[in-house]
Write a protein that holds these residues in place. Structure first.
Motif, short mmCIF file in Angstrom:
data_model
loop_
_atom_site.label_atom_id
_atom_site.label_comp_id
_atom_site.label_asym_id
_atom_site.label_seq_id
_atom_site.Cartn_x
_atom_site.Cartn_y
_atom_site.Cartn_z
N ALA A 38 0.82 -1.21 0.00
CA ALA A 38 0.00 0.00 0.00
C ALA A 38 0.85 1.26 0.00
N PHE A 39 2.15 1.11 -0.21
CA PHE A 39 3.04 2.27 -0.15
C PHE A 39 3.31 2.81 -1.57
N PRO A 40 3.83 4.04 -1.66
CA PRO A 40 4.26 4.52 -2.98
C PRO A 40 5.36 3.63 -3.59
N TYR A 41 6.20 3.06 -2.72
CA TYR A 41 7.28 2.18 -3.21
C TYR A 41 7.74 1.34 -2.03
N LYS A 42 8.87 0.66 -2.17
CA LYS A 42 9.32 -0.22 -1.09
C LYS A 42 9.78 0.55 0.15
N PHE A 43 9.77 -0.13 1.29
CA PHE A 43 10.28 0.45 2.53
C PHE A 43 11.00 -0.63 3.32
N LYS A 44 12.24 -0.34 3.72
CA LYS A 44 13.05 -1.35 4.41
C LYS A 44 13.51 -0.88 5.78
N PHE A 45 13.44 -1.78 6.75
CA PHE A 45 14.06 -1.56 8.06
C PHE A 45 15.28 -2.45 8.16
N LYS A 46 16.41 -1.92 8.58
CA LYS A 46 17.53 -2.78 8.93
C LYS A 46 18.06 -2.31 10.28
N ILE A 47 18.33 -3.29 11.15
CA ILE A 47 18.60 -2.98 12.54
C ILE A 47 20.01 -3.46 12.91
N ALA A 48 20.87 -2.53 13.26
CA ALA A 48 22.24 -2.86 13.66
C ALA A 48 22.41 -2.56 15.14
N GLY A 49 23.17 -3.40 15.82
CA GLY A 49 23.32 -3.24 17.27
C GLY A 49 24.25 -2.12 17.69
#
Ligand code: HEM
Ligand code: HEM
Ligand code: SF4
Ligand code: SF4
Lengths: 71, 393
Positions: B196-207
């Motif tokens: 449902a977004f205009p385009y992709k969305f990514k989360f990346k989680i670094a410690g």
């Protein structure tokens, strides 16, 4: 508004724009909620029913859209 | 299956010291018609220097708007094995931990329903299963979902979140990356499976700012562990290091902000000027540790060059605790997505939208107060480069 009624409105909207403009999920939520004064979440729930039933499908062409499945 | 196609060009890619995807394709071709034709098809693409793949269109499993990426050959008569060659993305577990039994099970299923070839992991994170036919999608999905797996994200949706292995193995983790990744994945199931977004969305989680997952360059939202207050110093261990390294040259002189001092006996850090580059901590692991008040920095907007050029993430929240139930975090994300939904054009990433409408406008609209710590591109290049002396060793 009854869910079945919302589903009908969504389907007709997608049908009417077929071959003219591909609709994104957010286009549908915005339009139906603005035109009929109902919450976007309500429209979303109805749309989800339609997709789960296979009446409408997600397609991808440089972006994700909601369309009527090909015959 | 016996060899079907000669592949002189591909064979070149088996020479040299590195593992070769051609060797892997040939191994898969021994028991898969699809992989056998894939060899011939790829050879032809190389020979003619033009791709014979078409993509996009309508493939997937019922109810889901993503997770399957459609690929077709434009010369199916010549290569019937790759007439369809769809990719299935399967959501990876946080930290990429598997039992060998789970991997074997998935590979067996893929031999049965697909080409037998995988890409573990794609840059997006997911386990990537390469090459299957449309009619095999639903049965494969039924098999994996009955075993507790699910599809990952694709299209204009939330992509499968991924993280460094964090607290499970790394003493530098300032946040529980695996728990956060799992929580985000569960919290946003709808956003992942129903684009449902205009385009992709990514989360990346670094410690920590070492950023092993290269979150700062590859995630629309980079969540990077950090700390407040002083770096913990064990002066006895500093003395031990002094016996085996030149602390002045290797640590003090290399601190990018010049905030450290060593007089031969004890080490001092002007913590207010430390930019948390991790250099000293990474080099003197026994002597130095991150401070005790731990949390994360949130950054927004990085992306690879697809529609427009590459961007790095921009600090939007210098410090946030990141503890369950993550209410403050989810409230902010929802506001950001609403803003993106309102103003974004089709195929415009959040970072591009901020560039177009301006950072001040973004802050104002989502209700964040400007702060000097909102550094743009806090680190220009997140990748590790070897210098010549490293290679000689
Ligand atoms: C020599 C041949 C190929 C090269 C150099 C190549 C290159 C790449 C690169 C650089 C990426 C991004 C890295 C990643 O996300 O893991 C990628 C991703 C991808 N490629 Fe290829 N590719 C090749 C062949 C193919 C073939 C034969 C297919 C399918 C027919 C394919 C489908 C995909 C898909 C679906 C992705 C996204 C994977 C993901 O979710 O991460 N590629 N490719
Ligand atoms: C013809 C040129 C290229 C092709 C066809 C290509 C293809 C791809 C594909 C298919 C993906 C997966 C995208 C997705 O997840 O949806 C990808 C991701 C990526 N590519 Fe490329 N790529 C190209 C050039 C480059 C270059 C020049 C760079 C870096 C200098 C690059 C860096 C990356 C990175 C870092 C990702 C992962 C992005 C992320 O996870 O957000 N690519 N590429
Ligand atoms: S990013 Fe930091 S916490 Fe995560 S594995 Fe790398 S060094 Fe450890
Ligand atoms: S983390 Fe980096 S900036 Fe901070 S004291 Fe160590 S070397 Fe200096």
């Amino acid at each position: 508004m009854e869910k079945e009624e919302v589903k009908k409105i969504i389907y007709e909207l997608v049908e009417a724009s077929t071959g003219k403009k591909k609709l994104k999920q957010s286009d549908i939520l915005k339009k139906v909620s603005a035109d009929h004064g109902i919450e976007k979440d309500e429209v979303k729930a109805a749309l989800r029913d339609l997709v789960d039933a296979g009446t409408l499908i997600f397609t991808y062409f440089g972006g994700s859209f909601i369309e009527i499945p090909p015959k | 299956m016996s060899k079907k196609h000669d592949t002189p060009l591909l064979d070149e890619l088996e020479k040299g010291p590195f593992p070769s995807f051609v060797t892997e394709m040939k191994m898969a071709a021994k028991h898969s018609d699809m992989s056998n034709d894939l060899l011939g098809h790829t050879e032809l693409c190389y020979k003619e220097r033009v791709t014979h793949w078409k993509h996009g269109g309508i493939v997937g499993v019922r109810g889901y708007g993503g997770g399957v990426i459609g690929r077709y050959s434009d010369i199916p008569d010549k290569f019937p094995g790759v007439a369809h060659f769809h990719t299935v993305r399967v959501n990876c577990p946080s930290g990429f931990y598997y039992t060998s039994a789970a991997l074997k099970e998935m590979c067996d299923l893929w031999d049965q329903y697909g080409s037998g070839m995988t890409n573990v992991h794609g840059s997006t994170g997911d386990l990537v299963f390469l090459g299957t036919k449309t009619e095999h999608l639903e049965p494969f999905f039924a098999e994996i979902s009955s075993r507790g797996w699910d599809l990952g994200g694709s299209g204009s949706a939330l992509r499968t979140p991924s993280c460094c292995l964090g607290k499970s193995r790394c003493e530098w983790a300032n946040i529980d990356t695996m728990a956060i990744t799992n929580d985000i994945t569960q919290h946003y199931q709808d956003e992942m499976h129903r684009p449902a977004f205009p385009y992709k969305f990514k989360f990346k989680i670094a410690g920590c700012p070492v950023d092993c997952i290269a979150s700062i360059a590859r995630a629309d939202m980079s969540i990077i562990g950090t700390w407040k207050g002083p770096i913990r110093i064990n002066q006895d261990e500093v003395q031990n290091y002094a016996k085996k390294m030149n602390i002045q040259a290797e640590i003090i002189d290399m601190c990018p902000t010049g905030c450290m001092a060593f007089d031969g006996k004890s080490m001092k850090i002007d913590n207010a000027n430390c930019n948390r580059c991790m250099h000293c901590i990474a080099k003197m692991t026994k002597a130095l540790r991150p401070g005790t008040e731990q949390g994360a920095t949130l950054l927004l907007g990085s992306k690879a060059p697809i529609v427009t050029g590459a961007l790095m993430s921009w600090v939007i929240v210098p410090f946030i605790k990141m503890e369950p139930p993550y209410e403050e975090f989810y409230d902010l994300i929802d506001k950001i997505w609403e803003w993106w939904d309102e103003h974004g054009k089709n195929r415009e990433r959040i970072g591009e939208l901020i560039e177009r409408l301006s950072f001040p406008r973004f802050l104002k609209d989502v209700g964040l107060d400007p702060h000097p710590a909102m550094v743009k591109e806090p680190r220009r290049d997140p990748f590790f480069f070897w210098d010549e002396s490293d290679i000689e060793k």
